[in-house]
Design a protein around this motif. Structure first.
Motif, mmCIF file in Angstrom:
data_model
loop_
_atom_site.group_PDB
_atom_site.id
_atom_site.type_symbol
_atom_site.label_atom_id
_atom_site.label_comp_id
_atom_site.label_asym_id
_atom_site.label_seq_id
_atom_site.Cartn_x
_atom_site.Cartn_y
_atom_site.Cartn_z
ATOM 1 N N ILE A 130 11.978 6.295 10.444
ATOM 2 C CA ILE A 130 11.087 6.911 11.441
ATOM 3 C C ILE A 130 11.363 6.432 12.870
ATOM 4 O O ILE A 130 11.452 7.253 13.784
ATOM 5 N N ALA A 186 4.027 8.111 7.870
ATOM 6 C CA ALA A 186 4.127 6.667 8.090
ATOM 7 C C ALA A 186 2.851 5.966 7.627
ATOM 8 O O ALA A 186 2.897 4.858 7.091
ATOM 9 N N LEU A 187 1.702 6.629 7.798
ATOM 10 C CA LEU A 187 0.426 6.033 7.394
ATOM 11 C C LEU A 187 0.328 5.844 5.882
ATOM 12 O O LEU A 187 -0.526 5.104 5.411
ATOM 13 N N THR A 188 1.206 6.529 5.130
ATOM 14 C CA THR A 188 1.213 6.356 3.677
ATOM 15 C C THR A 188 1.313 4.878 3.306
ATOM 16 O O THR A 188 0.766 4.441 2.305
ATOM 17 N N LEU A 189 2.027 4.103 4.126
ATOM 18 C CA LEU A 189 2.212 2.687 3.817
ATOM 19 C C LEU A 189 1.184 1.811 4.524
ATOM 20 O O LEU A 189 1.337 0.600 4.593
ATOM 21 N N GLY A 190 0.120 2.406 5.054
ATOM 22 C CA GLY A 190 -0.926 1.619 5.697
ATOM 23 C C GLY A 190 -0.769 1.600 7.205
ATOM 24 O O GLY A 190 0.307 1.861 7.743
ATOM 25 N N VAL A 205 1.841 -0.980 8.915
ATOM 26 C CA VAL A 205 3.231 -0.550 8.784
ATOM 27 C C VAL A 205 3.504 0.638 9.714
ATOM 28 O O VAL A 205 4.528 0.691 10.389
ATOM 29 N N GLU A 230 0.853 -1.182 0.000
ATOM 30 C CA GLU A 230 0.000 0.000 0.000
ATOM 31 C C GLU A 230 0.891 1.233 0.000
ATOM 32 O O GLU A 230 1.761 1.375 0.851
#
Lengths: 240, 317
Positions: free
Chosen positions: A96, B201-205, B208, A80
């Motif tokens: 991160i 970070a949420l870009t990858l779900g 993740v 995703e």
């Protein structure tokens, strides 16, 4: 240096079991669809809570471990990438947990995944196989002690499959722990040092690949009659 | 500072003095009588308020789209703006709006109520789908109660006052509204700015993001607070001003590297610019009564949204 899960159970999906994984090798998790492979991987990554028991990393409970994100790198099955960001931006997300902008690990991960020249391309526009490499590079950029990957080979052509498994083997030889959910039993047979076999949420085998993936076990768990061809390290699975 | 931040910062610096001079009567500081008073007491607070409201809505939209990973998300989805509007409508219904502080106070209480309801329903688990649905339900409930208040208004005057107020505007605002909104919106924008790394970070779900050590329930709380403060305070002082939170992140995104964290500050600046310019335009338009800012932005926003959908449809086809 072990990642161990004890008496874990997950309502309806996984029965209580216990396993202790060692660094320095590749552990494959195999089993039919719905056996609970991805759930087990997520439990090991500390992303799914179990009904009882705990997952520990070198004796410390994962649930309360501050450094979990630095030490465990997790790659989910379904790729995703929500925004049209560059390959470099995606790989940099691996930093991160470290709260730094170190470039050396990012460059190393890009090189290791054969992505030089792709840095400023849009990750969404890449092919499935290229995206899989970008996402694995993101994991490597975090320099985790453990790499936990769900079907990392699924979207790759045979050349990139060989390159990727070769790379993961080198990471394992260098002292990292590598845990992979694998559907391709020949891949597990030829490249894993240890195989966990799950069947309907039960851990039915935890052994070296020759023992865990014997023809008898495959018949019992997958319900398919097969036999192994070829020599050790280069085996292929044929229908009997 | 990225390119978009610099660009919108410069544009805003250019637009502000022009906006101060613009109006039905263009101000010439040298010759217009009482120019100083008009500037200091009428146009400057209105311009500052336009920038505060626009900045808050722009930042809220950018954070909301980043969180939901959806370019069509709008801060209104959380139900906070309808909650604040309901609070204000209650104040108008009971005639409390005669006291200058009560209407914004009621609106803030309404926004706080919507935030509390959201947090109670979805805050503990932190799931994005549950959260969005909860927001939609809060919005729908507040909307229904607002409609009920309008239909049962005690008199025609109250009814027209409510309907007029719901179409947001910055007419006749003073430094009092600025002092109400400025600290709340500033705090809200700072909270939203702090979510940047987590949104990246949420870009990858979500799995993740969690594996990278992002505390997703803390992120949700920061967002509820940040959006509650920015949107709640904006509605409290200006009424409902739609579409800013939707349009602005879209205009800004192509000028950034598309990481959600890089979008929040330029979206705040671009939102401030859009509302400032739009409010100047409605003042200049030669109409008998001033066009309400909320209506003007919706007139601009709806066609924009349609174009966006058509473009997306082409992309998907």
């Amino acid at each position: 240096m072990t990642l161990s899960a004890q008496y874990l159970s997950l309502a309806g999906r996984l029965e209580a079991a216990s396993c202790a994984l060692e660094k320095g090798g590749i552990t494959a998790i195999c089993g039919p669809n719905g056996a609970g492979k991805s759930s087990l991987l997520q439990i090991l990554a500390g992303l799914l809570e179990t009904d009882a028991g705990e997952v520990t990393l070198d004796g410390e409970s994962l649930a309360s471990l501050e450094s979990r994100a630095k030490r465990l790198g997790y790659l989910p099955q379904a790729p995703e990438i929500a925004w049209d960001v560059t390959v470099r931006s995606v790989v940099e997300l691996g930093r991160i947990p470290h709260r730094d902008a170190a470039t050396a690990p990012v460059e190393a991960a890009i090189a290791a995944m054969d992505l030089a020249g792709y840095e400023s391309r849009r990750a969404q526009a890449l092919s499935g196989g290229e995206q899989a490499r970008v996402l694995l590079a993101r994991v490597l950029a975090g320099e985790p002690e453990w790499i936990l990957a769900d079907e990392p080979l699924a979207a790759l052509d045979i050349g990139h499959q060989q390159a990727l498994i070769g790379h993961l083997k080198r990471e394992a030889r260098a002292g990292r722990g590598v845990v992979l959910v694998l559907h391709d039993l020949a891949m597990a047979m030829n490249h894993a040092d240890r195989v966990l076999v799950l069947d309907e949420g039960r851990l039915v085998a935890d052994a070296g690949p020759a023992e865990a993936l014997s023809s008898e076990r495959i018949a019992e768990v997958w319900g398919v009659e097969t036999r192994w061809l070829g020599e050790e390290g280069a085996r292929a699975l044929a229908h009997a | 500072m990225n390119r978009a931040t610099l660009m919108f910062g410069v544009l805003l610096a250019l637009a502000l003095p022009l906006s101060l001079l613009a109006g039905r009567v263009w101000l010439d500081p040298a010759s217009t009588p009482n120019a100083t008073i008009i500037l200091a007491e009428l146009r400057l607070p209105r311009a500052v308020l336009a920038m505060i409201v626009g900045g808050g809505l722009g930042a809220a939209g950018a954070a909301m789209q980043g969180y939901l990973r959806n370019p069509l998300a709008d801060p209104g989805l959380f139900g906070i703006a309808p909650g604040a509007a309901l609070g204000a409508v209650v104040a108008l219904w009971f005639g409390y709006a005669a006291s200058a502080w009560l209407l914004p106070l009621f609106a803030l209480v309404g926004a706080g109520g919507a935030m509390a309801l959201l947090a109670a329903i979805a805050g503990r688990t932190g799931g994005i789908a549950l959260f969005t649905l909860a927001g939609l339900m809060v919005a729908s409930l507040a909307g229904a109660l607002t409609a009920l208040a309008i239909s049962m208004a005690p008199n025609a005057f109250a009814m027209s006052e409510i309907v007029l107020w719901l179409n947001g505007a910055l007419t006749d605002r003073s430094w009092r509204e600025v002092w109400i909104a400025a600290p709340l919106v500033t705090l809200g924008v700072v909270l939203l700015w702090r979510t940047g790394r987590s949104l990246d970070a949420l870009t990858l779900g979500e799995p993740v993001a969690r594996s990278l050590g992002i505390d997703t329930s803390k992120l949700l709380w920061l967002l509820i607070l940040g959006i509650g403060l920015t949107v709640g305070a904006s509605v409290a002082v200006a009424g409902i001003i739609g579409f800013v939170g939707l349009i602005v992140p879209h205009l800004v995104r192509p000028l950034t590297d598309r990481r959600p964290s890089q979008l929040i500050v330029p979206s705040a600046l671009a939102g401030a610019l859009l509302v400032l310019v739009a409010d100047s335009v409605v003042r200049v338009l030669p109409l008998v009564t001033e066009l309400r800012l909320g209506i003007a932005l919706s007139l601009l926003g709806a066609p924009f949204f349609l174009c966006l959908l058509i473009r997306m449809r082409r992309g998907l086809a």
